[in-house]
Design a protein around this motif. Structure first.
Motif, mmCIF file in Angstrom:
data_model
loop_
_atom_site.group_PDB
_atom_site.id
_atom_site.type_symbol
_atom_site.label_atom_id
_atom_site.label_comp_id
_atom_site.label_asym_id
_atom_site.label_seq_id
_atom_site.Cartn_x
_atom_site.Cartn_y
_atom_site.Cartn_z
ATOM 1 N N ALA A 1 0.862 -1.191 0.000
ATOM 2 C CA ALA A 1 0.000 0.000 0.000
ATOM 3 C C ALA A 1 0.892 1.233 0.000
ATOM 4 O O ALA A 1 2.075 1.168 0.365
ATOM 5 C CB ALA A 1 -0.905 0.003 1.224
ATOM 6 N N ASP A 2 0.334 2.359 -0.426
ATOM 7 C CA ASP A 2 1.083 3.625 -0.474
ATOM 8 C C ASP A 2 2.395 3.452 -1.239
ATOM 9 O O ASP A 2 3.495 3.570 -0.680
ATOM 10 C CB ASP A 2 1.365 4.143 0.941
ATOM 11 C CG ASP A 2 0.088 4.499 1.675
ATOM 12 O OD1 ASP A 2 -0.818 5.045 1.030
ATOM 13 O OD2 ASP A 2 -0.002 4.206 2.875
ATOM 14 N N ILE A 3 2.274 3.189 -2.523
ATOM 15 C CA ILE A 3 3.465 2.958 -3.337
ATOM 16 C C ILE A 3 3.610 4.032 -4.421
ATOM 17 O O ILE A 3 2.635 4.642 -4.860
ATOM 18 C CB ILE A 3 3.439 1.566 -4.000
ATOM 19 C CG1 ILE A 3 2.202 1.416 -4.909
ATOM 20 C CG2 ILE A 3 3.503 0.466 -2.969
ATOM 21 C CD1 ILE A 3 2.175 0.124 -5.701
ATOM 22 N N ILE A 4 4.858 4.245 -4.817
ATOM 23 C CA ILE A 4 5.185 5.133 -5.940
ATOM 24 C C ILE A 4 5.835 4.258 -7.003
ATOM 25 O O ILE A 4 6.852 3.613 -6.737
ATOM 26 C CB ILE A 4 6.162 6.245 -5.516
ATOM 27 C CG1 ILE A 4 5.557 7.106 -4.408
ATOM 28 C CG2 ILE A 4 6.549 7.101 -6.715
ATOM 29 C CD1 ILE A 4 6.569 8.028 -3.743
ATOM 30 N N VAL A 5 5.252 4.213 -8.188
ATOM 31 C CA VAL A 5 5.781 3.393 -9.278
ATOM 32 C C VAL A 5 6.550 4.284 -10.238
ATOM 33 O O VAL A 5 6.014 5.271 -10.747
ATOM 34 C CB VAL A 5 4.652 2.645 -10.016
ATOM 35 C CG1 VAL A 5 5.215 1.850 -11.188
ATOM 36 C CG2 VAL A 5 3.921 1.719 -9.053
#
Length: 575
Positions: A268-272
């Motif tokens: 959760a709460d990811i930056i791709v």
């Protein structure tokens, strides 16, 4: 250890001997010859020679247990080596083995084995395939032979490797998911930032099949390929991979794999973070939620005209992070003193844009270093283009993107438009001028509202995923792939993925102080020679070997190592 006395008609000889267990056979070996009874009496002094000899053997036993015994080896100029006997063993793999077991891959193999109830040792097979892929990459058949270089010998046949590949393919998702869970217990993972990229691997076959398809090869090969999509975490550790047919559009590979790891890895709460090739609007919109954000490279050339003009305007609107001052990059580009002063700085300008209902932040950066890098590459390509003109320009062929041939201009008409008798080749200055406009400029799009400096820093680490692909293709020799069916091909690349993960953790353990080549060459060189049940190192002790021993808390670089101590080290690496 104990005393053995041999009696002849004229003498009585004393030996210190010990029991051995080599190649699953019990035997004894002479540790030291003490001499005749008269010689032992001299050594014993006032003591009873038999009692002295017994006490001496007990002393040697204690010294061996403590690792302080001085060992004397006798060599003969007249004695031949035993035929077909391997006396050299690699122990460099033990550092990889320590990580393999810390990542719980042995327990993953046990869970799979319990479910399938097969007889062969899956853990022994997978571990040897991983160690050999890093140290001695080869076909699976050759790997079995090369595995015999390791101190711990393989306990399986080639047929067991073949059978294990189909199992590894079926359990691919389970293995990757469990490995991720186990890895968090080993070292903390930066799973807030995820990097994604694709590469492909070609097969030296004439025709495509159901899985190996014709597609856009990264190496410009005309052969059928398969494609690998790889997720990496913010610290450069591989997270997950997926193998797809070679004709798959790489842009559509991101979403399915990301959905899978979000569910299986409970992220959760990811930056791709991706490059421009994976920056489709669909992928950006997928990661435009409260819990998912994106940073993606943006081609300046493909921007809308008014945005491109704004990006190429070097005279105004440029900032440095944490500063309100504006800069004129146009002046900086031509002033040598300013170039030196700001060589390590990254300037930027930004604005929010809205396209197809997607709001994103466009950040344009300028760097003197990047400008020099692009200029040097182009100058080298221009020199190559000039050499092509000098050699045989009639066989130039069609120029591809980033091909030096793009700078060559062909003139085969006269000023009046008539067909010329001769064809003229020259360097096209207009193409050089057009490309030089973009020197030093770089663009990203993101839906983050963080500081520009942080966004730039995150995006700069994309090189690590590209390096991971290079390691697999060069150091690990991921291809050629000696398999034809889809299951085995996917299992092969799973092994490459697990090898890469194991290796990356080794790099982290060594605090990223050494190059890939130095680490692998050192591990490959760490060999011991067997002599009468003891092992003698014959590799060079270096700062790198010292760091390895220090970080993993065992040593293989004493002048001589007993078999018992070596077995203790092996046991230690499996905890």
């Amino acid at each position: 250890m104990r005393i053995k006395i041999t009696k002849t008609k004229n003498s009585e000889n004393f030996y210190v001997i010990k029991s051995t267990y080599i190649d699953k056979k019990h035997s004894t070996k002479i540790v030291e010859k003490l001499g005749t009874l008269e010689e032992v009496k001299t050594k014993a002094g006032n003591k009873d020679p038999y009692l002295w000899a017994k006490e001496y053997a007990e002393k040697l036993t204690q010294e061996e247990k403590q690792g302080t015994r001085t060992i004397m080896k006798a060599y003969s100029q007249n004695k031949l080596l035993n035929k077909n006997e391997n006396n050299n063993f690699n122990v460099g793999y033990l550092f990889l083995q320590d990580i393999y077991y810390k990542l719980g891959l042995n327990n993953i193999c046990k869970d799979i084995s319990d479910r399938y109830q097969f007889k062969f040792d899956l853990n022994d097979i997978l571990s040897k395939l991983i160690y050999a892929r890093i140290l001695f990459p080869a076909s699976k058949l050759k790997t079995l032979e090369l595995s015999k270089k390791f101190f711990e010998q393989p306990n399986f046949d080639y047929q067991h490797i073949e059978r294990s590949l189909s199992i590894l393919y079926k359990e691919n998702d389970f293995i990757q998911s469990e490995l991720y869970k186990n890895s968090k217990k080993y070292l903390s993972r930066n799973n807030h930032i995820l990097y994604y990229d694709c590469t492909n691997f070609f097969f030296e076959i004439e025709c495509e099949d159901d899985f190996r398809k014709y597609g856009k090869s990264k190496e410009n090969r005309p052969n059928p390929i398969v494609q690998m999509g790889l997720f990496m975490d913010g610290d450069g550790i591989p997270l997950s991979c997926e193998i797809t047919p070679g004709n798959t559009n790489e842009q559509v590979t991101l979403k399915p794999l990301e959905e899978k790891i979000i569910e299986d890895f409970e992220l959760a709460d990811i930056i791709v973070c991706t490059d421009a090739g994976l920056a489709s609007k669909a992928n950006r919109k997928f990661n435009n939620t409260n819990t998912r954000k994106f940073i993606t490279t943006q081609s300046i050339k493909k921007l809308k005209e008014f945005l491109k003009e704004e990006a190429l305007d070097l005279s105004k609107g440029w900032h440095l992070p944490v500063s309100d001052k504006t800069y004129n990059i146009e002046k900086l580009r031509t002033n040598e003193n300013l170039i030196k002063a700001y060589k390590d700085k990254t300037f930027y300008k930004e604005r929010w844009i809205k396209e197809d209902g997607l709001e994103q932040r466009l950040i344009i950066t300028y760097s003197v270093k990047y400008q020099e890098y692009q200029k040097n590459i182009r100058n080298n390509q221009i020199e190559r283009a000039k050499k092509l003109i000098e050699k045989n320009p009639t066989k130039l062929g069609k120029a591809k993107q980033n091909d030096p041939k793009r700078f060559i201009e062909v003139l085969n008409t006269t000023d009046t438009g008539e067909v010329a008798n001769e064809v003229y080749y020259s360097i096209n200055q207009s193409i050089i001028d057009e490309e030089s406009k973009y020197d030093g400029l770089y663009a990203v799009c993101t839906n983050l509202e963080d500081d520009v400096e942080e966004i730039i820093k995150v995006n700069h680490r994309r090189w690590e995923i590209e390096e991971s692909f290079r390691i697999m293709k060069t150091e690990f020799n991921a291809r050629p792939v000696f398999h034809t069916n889809e299951d085995a091909i996917k299992a092969h690349f799973l092994i490459c993925f697990l090898s890469l993960t194991t290796y990356r953790y080794l790099e982290k353990k060594l605090e990223e102080k050494y190059t890939v080549g130095d680490i692998i060459d050192t591990l490959k060189s760490m060999n011991l020679t067997l002599k009468d049940g003891d092992y003698i190192p014959y590799y060079t002790r270096t700062d790198l070997t010292d760091d390895l021993h220090k970080k993993f808390n065992f040593r293989t670089d004493y002048e001589i190592i007993s078999e018992n101590n070596l077995k203790k080290i092996c046991k230690q690496t499996k905890k």
